[in-house]
Scaffold this motif. Structure first.
Motif: not given
Length: 192
Positions: A130-138, A154-156, A167-183
């Motif tokens: 999860x941490x590696x996926x989060x780092x890549x998404x970020x 789409x790119x992330x 895909x489940x993990x990918x969507x989750x970490x991308x969503x969380x990273x976008x929320x962290x940005x405040x997007x």
């Protein structure tokens, strides 16, 4: 200049090569030639037993010679698929951010046995993945700031898919990273 051309035109046949001990030409002893080839390959980079076996068979060494040389190398500790697999997993996960699934696929293509593959990728925990996926998404999202939100998503997701993440993990970490940005992003699937 003429001397250089002459020396470049001369080719050395395998029979002309001298064995490491210098006692007889390598061309006379297939095992010595096979050992020399394996040593050159292992000097260049670590290899699995299957990779060395394929290389020797491709060069038309007999199966007996291949088995003898690889057995001796294994006994000497020069070939160790478990150590290779563990080092591969550590290096490729931390260096390239590959998922357990992608790492297992790479090890299988290198001829590592299934039990050894399972043991090697088992060293990575769910949290590591999860941490590696989060780092890549970020990193991918940071690179696409200012672009259309759909393009960023789409790119992330694309980079995570190429690295073997579900895909489940990918969507989750991308969503969380976008929320962290405040997007503010609208997802097509309400469950995500």
């Amino acid at each position: 200049m003429r001397d250089r051309r002459r020396s470049a035109d001369r080719s050395v046949s395998p029979e002309d090569e001298i064995s490491p001990g210098g006692s007889r030409p390598l061309g006379e002893d297939p095992e010595a030639r096979a050992r020399a080839l394996c040593l050159r390959m292992l000097t260049h980079s670590p290899r699995t037993r299957a990779q060395l076996e394929r290389a020797l068979l491709r060069r038309e060494f007999s199966e007996e010679t291949v088995a003898s040389v690889l057995g001796a190398f294994g006994d000497a500790g020069l070939i160790d698929d478990a150590a290779f697999a563990n080092a591969w997993v550590t290096s490729r996960h931390h260096g390239r951010g590959l998922s357990r699934r992608a790492l297992a696929r790479e090890l299988r293509t290198r001829g590592v046995e299934e039990d050894t593959v399972r043991d090697a990728v088992a060293h990575l925990s769910d949290e590591d993945e999860v941490e590696a996926a989060r780092d890549l998404a970020r990193r991918r999202l940071d690179m696409s700031r200012g672009k259309d939100p759909d393009t960023r998503i789409r790119r992330a997701l694309g980079v995570l898919a190429r690295k073997g993440y579900s895909s489940g993990l990918a969507y989750r970490v991308v969503r969380e990273e976008l929320e962290r940005e405040g997007a503010e992003v609208e997802w097509d699937d309400p469950e995500l």
